[in-house]
Scaffold this motif. Structure first.
Motif, PDB file in Angstrom:
ATOM      1  N   ALA B  52     -14.198   4.296  51.181  1.00 13.39           N
ATOM      2  CA  ALA B  52     -14.749   4.043  52.515  1.00 13.39           C
ATOM      3  C   ALA B  52     -15.927   3.089  52.425  1.00 13.39           C
ATOM      4  CB  ALA B  52     -15.177   5.360  53.155  1.00 13.39           C
ATOM      5  N   ILE B  53     -16.803   3.295  51.421  1.00 11.67           N
ATOM      6  CA  ILE B  53     -17.962   2.398  51.293  1.00 11.67           C
ATOM      7  C   ILE B  53     -17.498   0.971  51.034  1.00 11.67           C
ATOM      8  CG2 ILE B  53     -19.981   1.880  49.891  1.00 11.67           C
ATOM      9  CD1 ILE B  53     -20.300   4.780  49.354  1.00 11.67           C
ATOM     10  N   VAL B  54     -16.554   0.807  50.079  1.00 14.45           N
ATOM     11  CA  VAL B  54     -16.108  -0.549  49.744  1.00 14.45           C
ATOM     12  C   VAL B  54     -15.427  -1.191  50.943  1.00 14.45           C
ATOM     13  CG1 VAL B  54     -14.691  -1.915  48.222  1.00 14.45           C
ATOM     14  CG2 VAL B  54     -15.879   0.024  47.337  1.00 14.45           C
ATOM     15  N   GLN B  55     -14.551  -0.419  51.633  1.00 12.91           N
ATOM     16  CA  GLN B  55     -13.748  -1.014  52.706  1.00 12.91           C
ATOM     17  C   GLN B  55     -14.621  -1.452  53.873  1.00 12.91           C
ATOM     18  OE1 GLN B  55     -10.581  -1.808  53.005  1.00 12.91           O
ATOM     19  NE2 GLN B  55     -10.657  -2.301  55.177  1.00 12.91           N
ATOM     20  N   ILE B  56     -15.676  -0.652  54.202  1.00 10.15           N
ATOM     21  CA  ILE B  56     -16.472  -1.015  55.394  1.00 10.15           C
ATOM     22  C   ILE B  56     -17.242  -2.303  55.120  1.00 10.15           C
ATOM     23  CG2 ILE B  56     -18.569   0.322  54.951  1.00 10.15           C
ATOM     24  CD1 ILE B  56     -18.434   1.163  57.883  1.00 10.15           C
ATOM     25  N   VAL B  57     -17.730  -2.480  53.863  1.00  3.47           N
ATOM     26  CA  VAL B  57     -18.483  -3.710  53.573  1.00  3.47           C
ATOM     27  C   VAL B  57     -17.541  -4.900  53.495  1.00  3.47           C
ATOM     28  CG1 VAL B  57     -20.079  -4.772  51.992  1.00  3.47           C
ATOM     29  CG2 VAL B  57     -20.156  -2.354  52.322  1.00  3.47           C
ATOM     30  N   VAL B  58     -16.393  -4.705  52.814  1.00  5.38           N
ATOM     31  CA  VAL B  58     -15.449  -5.811  52.628  1.00  5.38           C
ATOM     32  C   VAL B  58     -14.878  -6.259  53.969  1.00  5.38           C
ATOM     33  CG1 VAL B  58     -13.147  -6.277  51.753  1.00  5.38           C
ATOM     34  CG2 VAL B  58     -14.865  -5.400  50.239  1.00  5.38           C
ATOM     35  N   GLU B  59     -14.603  -5.284  54.869  1.00  8.57           N
ATOM     36  CA  GLU B  59     -14.052  -5.626  56.179  1.00  8.57           C
ATOM     37  C   GLU B  59     -15.052  -6.468  56.962  1.00  8.57           C
ATOM     38  OE1 GLU B  59     -11.100  -5.100  57.181  1.00  8.57           O
ATOM     39  OE2 GLU B  59     -11.471  -5.964  59.147  1.00  8.57           O
ATOM     40  N   THR B  60     -16.354  -6.065  56.877  1.00  9.05           N
ATOM     41  CA  THR B  60     -17.366  -6.825  57.604  1.00  9.05           C
ATOM     42  C   THR B  60     -17.438  -8.257  57.087  1.00  9.05           C
ATOM     43  OG1 THR B  60     -18.572  -4.760  57.729  1.00  9.05           O
ATOM     44  CG2 THR B  60     -19.742  -6.726  58.370  1.00  9.05           C
ATOM     45  N   ILE B  61     -17.426  -8.421  55.748  1.00 10.52           N
ATOM     46  CA  ILE B  61     -17.532  -9.776  55.193  1.00 10.52           C
ATOM     47  C   ILE B  61     -16.296 -10.597  55.546  1.00 10.52           C
ATOM     48  CG2 ILE B  61     -17.722 -11.069  53.048  1.00 10.52           C
ATOM     49  CD1 ILE B  61     -19.377  -8.811  51.955  1.00 10.52           C
ATOM     50  N   THR B  62     -15.101  -9.961  55.513  1.00  9.87           N
ATOM     51  CA  THR B  62     -13.882 -10.682  55.900  1.00  9.87           C
ATOM     52  C   THR B  62     -13.971 -11.158  57.344  1.00  9.87           C
ATOM     53  OG1 THR B  62     -12.730  -9.096  54.518  1.00  9.87           O
ATOM     54  CG2 THR B  62     -11.389 -10.543  55.832  1.00  9.87           C
ATOM     55  N   LEU B  63     -14.468 -10.257  58.240  1.00 10.54           N
ATOM     56  CA  LEU B  63     -14.579 -10.651  59.646  1.00 10.54           C
ATOM     57  C   LEU B  63     -15.549 -11.810  59.805  1.00 10.54           C
ATOM     58  CD1 LEU B  63     -14.514  -7.440  61.821  1.00 10.54           C
ATOM     59  CD2 LEU B  63     -12.818  -9.194  61.556  1.00 10.54           C
ATOM     60  N   VAL B  64     -16.685 -11.771  59.062  1.00  9.67           N
ATOM     61  CA  VAL B  64     -17.649 -12.871  59.175  1.00  9.67           C
ATOM     62  C   VAL B  64     -16.996 -14.184  58.765  1.00  9.67           C
ATOM     63  CG1 VAL B  64     -19.739 -13.814  58.151  1.00  9.67           C
ATOM     64  CG2 VAL B  64     -19.724 -11.490  58.921  1.00  9.67           C
ATOM     65  N   ILE B  65     -16.244 -14.156  57.640  1.00 10.89           N
ATOM     66  CA  ILE B  65     -15.619 -15.399  57.162  1.00 10.89           C
ATOM     67  C   ILE B  65     -14.577 -15.888  58.160  1.00 10.89           C
ATOM     68  CG2 ILE B  65     -14.105 -16.332  55.378  1.00 10.89           C
ATOM     69  CD1 ILE B  65     -15.610 -14.696  53.364  1.00 10.89           C
ATOM     70  N   MET B  66     -13.731 -14.943  58.693  1.00  9.49           N
ATOM     71  CA  MET B  66     -12.667 -15.376  59.597  1.00  9.49           C
ATOM     72  C   MET B  66     -13.242 -15.901  60.908  1.00  9.49           C
ATOM     73  SD  MET B  66      -9.723 -12.591  58.960  1.00  9.49           S
ATOM     74  CE  MET B  66      -8.243 -13.520  59.144  1.00  9.49           C
ATOM     75  N   VAL B  67     -14.286 -15.220  61.443  1.00  6.23           N
ATOM     76  CA  VAL B  67     -14.888 -15.702  62.694  1.00  6.23           C
ATOM     77  C   VAL B  67     -15.503 -17.077  62.479  1.00  6.23           C
ATOM     78  CG1 VAL B  67     -16.774 -15.286  64.296  1.00  6.23           C
ATOM     79  CG2 VAL B  67     -15.254 -13.453  63.711  1.00  6.23           C
ATOM     80  N   ALA B  68     -16.133 -17.276  61.298  1.00  7.51           N
ATOM     81  CA  ALA B  68     -16.719 -18.589  61.025  1.00  7.51           C
ATOM     82  C   ALA B  68     -15.640 -19.660  61.022  1.00  7.51           C
ATOM     83  CB  ALA B  68     -17.449 -18.561  59.688  1.00  7.51           C
ATOM     84  N   VAL B  69     -14.495 -19.371  60.389  1.00  6.02           N
ATOM     85  CA  VAL B  69     -13.424 -20.374  60.320  1.00  6.02           C
ATOM     86  C   VAL B  69     -12.845 -20.641  61.700  1.00  6.02           C
ATOM     87  CG1 VAL B  69     -11.101 -20.780  59.469  1.00  6.02           C
ATOM     88  CG2 VAL B  69     -12.846 -19.975  57.931  1.00  6.02           C
TER      89      VAL B  69
END
Lengths: 145, 175, 112
Positions: B52-69
């Motif tokens: 859960a800890i890994v997924q919540i951080v990784v999901e946030t970073i993925t969303l930041v990258i995708m929104v930026a693109v």
């Protein structure tokens, strides 16, 4: 990419330090509590990403940052391999064997080499995520010019 | 337990279907966040706090990258006309899905029902693991002692991906 | 059994997106959804009723713990998923800058 308003800047500067310390805690206690190198490294990278997003890319020298983060990442993964090789020299001659004394389970200084692996994997994950993010930011900057 | 997880999975499926049909790419990316954060809640309910800890951080970073693109390029979805090729694609898709679903139903007949899992292979990883590795957290013990080669391979993949992104984005292409 | 079937339905939704969508970003989203459903199935297989999270308390023995092996596998897979997703996004933005479109059918026509 310019920064956000002064409120966002100040709050993010206050929070980023706390998030960074929390990431270090997660890495160091990886063998005792939930977490470990992967989670802690991602949290540390998240602290840096928060700072960059809030303050804008003009506040720091991106070229220097990206060479620093990719060098850190390369050194960290090299250290993981070196640690695995060191177990060939000491104790049982097996790749990735746990050659340091195990200690009392449940203490902070226990579990032999596992905390060391946690630390280096954490640095590696943080460096890799930060390198990817900075590469995207630099690409955006250069193409918008 | 089974009912709670089924409800969360239902929400995740609705979010996934909306993400595929949204007209705006930004809302599609945000709808993918429903699936990722729903997964975090499922991990917590299934007694996997590490994940859960890994997924919540990784999901946030993925969303930041995708929104930026997405913000950097275009937000418009390609409009899909129902020409012959699209219809053939969709029909082929449904035939494949029916076949896959049939074989999946056959496969899970041999699986233990939820909650009655019997430790077959991982018995060695649980019995006396604390004495063998010295690590109280069993997941870390498996990750860095019993299956350390997996972790090394994973770290190398992450390193290669960072190198790949650097190569893709930092080279000067021919005009 | 219903949770396994629902997870597989989530996988099929992702596969449907990969087959029918024509936008590169939508295809990346579908691949992520397929990844998530596989994580879900793996963790569901390792769950044990009334089991504790796999953190051993040295003082008390005889507890039942959830299977740590699928969790360790999924932990590596999540980070690999982040790496592949960001690599795909890098390819997508690079293609958009060159061809000004995310449509894979037009990209195919522009080849050469």
């Amino acid at each position: 990419m310019e920064g956000m308003s002064i409120i966002v800047k100040k709050v993010s500067q206050l929070l980023a330090g706390l998030i960074f310390v929390y990431g270090i805690y997660i890495i160091l206690h990886g063998h005792l509590t939930p977490g470990g190198g992967f989670a802690g490294g991602a949290i540390i990278a998240g602290a840096f990403i928060l700072l960059i997003l809030a303050n804008g890319s003009s506040a720091l020298n991106l070229k220097k940052e990206i060479s620093g983060s990719s060098n850190t990442e390369s050194l960290a993964i090299l250290m993981v391999v070196v640690l695995a090789m060191m177990s060939l020299a000491f104790g049982v001659k097996v790749f990735f064997s746990n050659f340091l004394p195990k200690g009392e389970p449940g203490e902070l200084l226990s579990a032999g080499v596992i905390p060391l692996y946690n630390i280096f994997i954490g640095i590696e994950v943080a460096g890799a995520i930060l390198t990817i993010f900075l590469a995207l930011v630099i690409f955006k900057e250069e193409s918008s010019k | 337990m089974e009912l709670t997880i089924s409800i969360i999975l239902g929400f995740m499926i609705i979010g996934a279907i909306y993400a595929l049909h949204a007209k705006d790419l930004l809302s599609a990316v945000i709808a993918m966040g429903i699936v990722g954060y729903g997964l975090v809640i499922c991990f917590l309910l299934l007694k996997a706090p590490d994940l859960a800890i890994v997924q919540i951080v990784v999901e946030t970073i993925t969303l930041v990258i995708m929104v930026a693109v997405v913000l950097d390029s275009t937000r418009k979805e390609v409009e899909i006309k129902l020409d012959r090729r699209t219809i053939i694609n969709i029909l082929t898709g449904f035939v494949v899905f029916a076949g896959l679903f049939y074989f999946f139903i056959l496969a899970i007949q041999n699986l233990d029902p939820l909650g009655a899992h019997s430790l077959r292979m991982s018995e060695a990883y649980v019995e006396g693991a604390v004495e063998k590795t010295g690590s109280v957290n069993l997941v870390t013990g498996v990750l860095f002692d019993f299956r350390a080669y997996d972790t090394l391979g994973e770290a190398v993949i992450l390193y290669t991906a960072a190198l790949g992104v650097l190569t893709l984005l930092r080279i000067k292409g021919k005009k | 059994m219903s949770v396994y079937i629902l997870s597989f339905v989530l996988f099929l939704v992702g596969l449907y997106g990969v087959i029918t969508r024509r936008n590169l970003i939508k295809i990346v989203i579908s691949l992520s959804i397929m990844e998530f459903s596989i994580f879900m199935i793996l963790v569901l297989v390792g769950y044990i009723d009334n089991g504790l999270a796999p953190i051993v308390d040295p003082a008390s023995g005889g507890q039942i713990y959830v299977d740590p092996l699928p969790q360790a596998m999924v932990l590596t897979a999540i980070v690999i998923g982040l790496a592949t997703t960001s690599m795909l996004m890098a390819i997508a933005i690079r293609l958009y800058r060159k061809y000004k479109t995310f449509d894979i059918r037009e990209l195919k026509n522009l080849r050469g």
